[in-house]
Each structure stands twice: as structure tokens, then as C-alpha cells.
Write an enzyme that holds these catalytic residues in place. Structure first.
Site, short mmCIF file in Angstrom:
data_model
loop_
_atom_site.label_atom_id
_atom_site.label_comp_id
_atom_site.label_asym_id
_atom_site.label_seq_id
_atom_site.Cartn_x
_atom_site.Cartn_y
_atom_site.Cartn_z
N GLN A 255 -23.53 58.22 -54.39
CA GLN A 255 -24.67 57.75 -53.60
C GLN A 255 -25.36 58.93 -52.91
OE1 GLN A 255 -25.78 54.42 -53.37
NE2 GLN A 255 -27.50 55.61 -52.66
N HIS A 258 -28.33 60.88 -54.54
CA HIS A 258 -29.64 60.26 -54.74
C HIS A 258 -30.75 61.07 -54.07
CE1 HIS A 258 -29.81 56.56 -56.98
NE2 HIS A 258 -28.68 56.13 -56.45
N GLU A 322 -26.86 48.29 -48.60
CA GLU A 322 -27.42 48.02 -49.93
C GLU A 322 -26.27 47.83 -50.93
OE1 GLU A 322 -30.25 50.27 -53.24
OE2 GLU A 322 -29.29 51.41 -51.64
N HIS A 323 -25.33 48.76 -50.93
CA HIS A 323 -24.14 48.68 -51.79
C HIS A 323 -22.91 48.64 -50.89
CE1 HIS A 323 -27.15 51.10 -54.11
NE2 HIS A 323 -26.82 50.24 -55.07
N ASP A 356 -25.15 49.99 -61.15
CA ASP A 356 -26.39 50.74 -61.31
C ASP A 356 -26.86 50.74 -62.76
OD1 ASP A 356 -26.71 51.39 -58.70
OD2 ASP A 356 -25.94 53.43 -58.84
N HIS A 415 -55.78 12.17 -42.30
CA HIS A 415 -54.48 12.11 -42.96
C HIS A 415 -53.95 10.67 -42.94
CE1 HIS A 415 -54.45 16.47 -42.78
NE2 HIS A 415 -53.26 16.51 -43.38
#
Length: 429
Positions: A255, A258, A322-323, A356, A415
Site C-alpha cells: 500500500q 502507491h 479503504e482496505h 486489487d 394532491h
């Protein structure tokens, strides 16, 4: 990585915070580029490609000849990997198809939903130092399954005006209709507004840097839907004394490479495990090609020593990663306690890399704490649910008086009258 031992509630609040950037100047730049693309179409996109990607393009569209050329440039081994990944992604997302059924909510009142694909979707695929051909599969495969009629892809070219061939092969495998050479803010603007070459789409998907994210958020205010707000990528690993420090270190580094704004967190009940992971990170970091990026990321990352697994899950759910990798012996029990996360990886062998690329789940996920309220991309992301209802005479008799009463009490006489005339007509007959 810095180490925090047995954090207090105040320290936990700091641990789960993401860095806040002053984006006022960035937003102004993005707004200016978007306005130019909106007003000047292809001309503006080509000019920004020259400015930002350092390439002079005669036109934006990828040609059939370029698609054929890409097929010869990608190895058979990589093609086979792409086909395998596509198969698994397709299989998982096909399982998410919506099964509609009619419900009689009252005698004579039937209600149901119909799932309808978004007709035109745009996919943004980053290029740069890591051309994400895997993201092509993740975004285009469910779009194709959903039945989107037009799948448009934008990705930045290199200085020779070429797109990474693996991106083009992945696009062909996944069923992308049209591909354009455009990156960054100008690509988002082209898909949001439409140009002479790039069709306007109804929803934009895909990751990108802070300029791309800002562009997506700006165009979503008035012009087009987007998949989700997002920020830098992140992972949280929960480990205990039984975890494999080699695996844990590898997961954190996968990670960290990245980008320098990525974030990694290790939470463990074992101080010895944290020490082993730290040593293993040092060993593995030295041999990584992207070690400088990973090292800078780790400088801003943290290891947390906690008293119990319950406390580990409390921090993880507050962080909403996220993960989330649960690398403990009792991963099944802890999985039941997950409330906030984008995608969860269970056991010692389920590395984030599997999700991934090729396990089948989608890797386009909410970051920056948005997993508190957003899910990752799935088949529903490419569909809209349209509701239907049918009332028979019996249905009017079932709910008519209630509808009239409620409308009158909201002081919406028109209505009330729309139902009242039907009630009266049925009673008179």
C-alpha cells in the site's frame, strides 16, 4: 512508522484523522481548466495535453491500428492474467444482478422496482508511474454486465502520444466502446461536458490524483454523477501474535508504494509482532524499486499497540479504512465485528493485492473515511432503480381515503383532489 502504545480516546481521535490539505488554490486551477474545456472542447483538451502531459496530439481518439498494435506489445502471460482476472471479476459482479418482484402493499396496490443501466458512463484510468490497467477491468466489466450502452474511457498518453498497451488490451477484453487520449482535469471535463470527439456521459468512475478528485467533485455539482468522493489510498492491518510478520510487512509496503500521500496503519495486540514487522519492513523496503515513495509514506504511518482485539476493531471501525486486512487467527470472529471498511481481506493468505487484481471483488473503493457512508463500486453503481406502481379500483378503495386525508393535512389540495375524483367516481359506480 511511529508507534503508539495503548492509546487514550484522545490519541485514537488523532490516529484516525486524515491529513487535511488546503485545496483552495487547487480548486481555482481545476475550475479554470474545466471552464476552458466546457467552452472550447477538443482544442482545450489538446492544449492541456501539451501543457501537462508534454505531448502534441493531432486528435484524441485511439485508432483501430493502435488497438491492433497493443495486442502485439502485450505478452501472452499478461494477456492470460488479464483474462483470468476478468473472468473472476465478471463472475463476482454477475452474482449481484437485481431480482425484481412485485409486492402487493394493500389490496389492489402493486409496487415493484426495475433495474435500468445508466446509458453512458465514463471511466478515468490514471497513467503516469503506475498505469492502472487493472482498474480498466474493475470499472468496465460491471458496466458491460449492467448493460451500459456506451462505455467511454479516458487515460493520459505518454510523450510519444501512445497509451500503455496493457490498458488498451484490458479495455478490449472488458468491452470498452471508445477510448480517448486525455488525462487529468481535462479528461474529466471532456466526459462531463462532451467535446467534438468525446461524448458527454451521465456518470464518471475512476481514481486519480487530487486534481482529478477535485474535478470530479466540481462537475458532480451540476453536470454529471460520480462514483464516490475519494482521497489517497490506505490500508489498515490487524495482527496478533500468530500473524506472519513477513506477510504483514509486505501488505503494508504494497500500500505504501502507491504514493507519498498514501496511509498505512498496523494495529496489534502483540508488541513483539510490531517489532518483528518493523524489522521485516526495513529488510523488504531496501529491495523495492519504489522504495523512496514507500519510505516517505511510512514516515507518515503508524503502528498501534492495543490491549485487546475488541479495541483493535473499535479503532478500525472508527478509521473506516479503504482496505482492511485481518491477519489474526480468529479472523472469522473479527470479521463479524466489521462495520466500516471498503474491502476486507481475511486470514494470512488474503493479501490486498488479490483484491486489487484478480480475486473478483472490486478495487474501486471509498477512501479518506468515506467508508463510513459509501460502498465500493459494484453492479448497482451502473444501474438506477425505477419504481412502478399499479392501482386497481380495489386499490383506490384500499388507500384512497388515507391519501386524501394526508394531502389535506399537508394543505396540498390539488394532491387531495387527484385521488378524491377517483374515489368519488368509483363510489358513484
Amino acid at each position: 512508522m511511529t508507534i503508539t502504545k495503548y492509546p487514550t480516546p484522545e490519541e485514537i481521535a488523532k490516529i484516525i484523522q486524515r491529513p487535511h490539505l488546503d485545496v483552495s488554490q487547487l480548486n481555482a486551477i481545476v475550475a479554470s481548466v474545466l471552464e476552458d474545456v466546457k467552452n472550447n472542447g477538443d482544442k482545450a483538451v489538446i492544449e492541456y495535453e501539451a501543457k501537462f502531459d508534454k505531448v502534441t496530439l493531432p486528435n484524441l481518439a485511439v485508432t483501430d491500428e493502435e488497438m491492433q498494435e497493443a495486442e502485439h506489445l502485450v505478452s501472452e502471460e499478461l494477456k492470460e492474467a488479464l483474462i483470468l482476472a476478468h473472468h473472476n471479476i465478471k463472475q463476482f459482479h454477475e452474482s449481484q444482478r437485481f431480482d425484481s418482484r412485485k409486492v402487493e402493499t394493500a389490496p389492489g396496490v402493486e409496487c415493484w422496482q426495475k433495474s435500468v443501466a445508466i446509458e453512458k458512463v465514463g471511466l478515468y484510468i490514471p497513467g503516469g508511474t503506475a498505469p492502472l490497467f487493472s482498474t480498466v477491468l474493475m470499472l468496465a466489466t460491471p458496466a458491460k454486465i449492467a448493460g451500459c450502452k456506451e462505455i467511454v474511457l479516458c487515460t493520459p498518453p505518454n510523450k510519444e502520444g501512445k497509451i500503455n498497451p496493457a490498458i488498451l488490451v484490458a479495455a478490449r477484453i472488458a468491452g470498452v466502446n471508445r477510448i480517448f487520449k486525455a488525462g487529468g482535469v481535462q479528461a474529466i471535463g471532456a466526459m462531463a461536458y462532451g467535446t467534438e470527439s468525446v461524448p458527454k456521459v451521465y456518470k464518471i468512475f475512476g481514481p486519480g490524483n487530487q486534481y482529478v478528485m477535485a474535478a470530479k467533485q466540481q462537475v458532480s455539482l451540476h453536470d454529471v454523477a460520480i462514483d464516490m468522493p475519494a482521497g489517497p489510498s490506505e490500508v489498515c492491518v490487524i495482527a496478533d501474535e500468530t500473524s506472519n510478520p513477513i506477510y504483514v510487512a509486505a501488505d503494508l509496503l504494497s500500500q505504501a508504494e502507491h504514493g507519498v500521500d498514501s496511509q498505512v496503519i498496523l494495529i496489534s495486540t502483540s508488541e513483539e509482532m510490531i517489532a518483528k514487522v518493523e524489522e521485516e519492513i526495513k529488510r523488504q523496503l531496501d529491495i523495492l524499486p519504489r522504495h523512496e515513495i514507500a519510505a516517505r509514506t511510512l514516515d507518515n504511518s503508524i503502528s498501534v499497540l492495543v490491549n485487546s482485539k475488541e479495541e483493535a476493531m473499535l479503532i478500525s471501525n472508527a478509521y473506516a479504512p479503504e482496505h482492511l486486512i485481518i491477519a489474526t487467527a480468529d479472523y472469522e470472529a473479527l470479521a463479524e465485528k466489521v462495520v466500516n471498511a471498503g474491502s476486507v481481506f481475511l486470514g494470512q493468505y488474503a493479501c490486498e493485492s488479490a483484491g486489487d487484481y484478480a480475486s473478483g471483488t472490486n478495487h474501486t473503493l471509498p477512501t479518506h473515511g468515506y467508508a463510513l457512508s459509501y460502498n465500493g463500486v459494484n453492479l448497482d453503481s451502473y444501474n438506477r432503480k425505477i419504481t412502478f406502481q399499479h392501482l386497481s379500483r380495489e386499490g383506490v378503495q384500499s388507500i384512497g381515503k388515507a391519501v386524501v386525508c394526508m394531502a389535506e393535512n399537508e394543505h396540498l389540495e390539488a394532491h387531495a383532489n387527484a385521488m378524491r375524483v377517483r374515489v368519488k367516481d368509483i363510489e358513484e359506480k
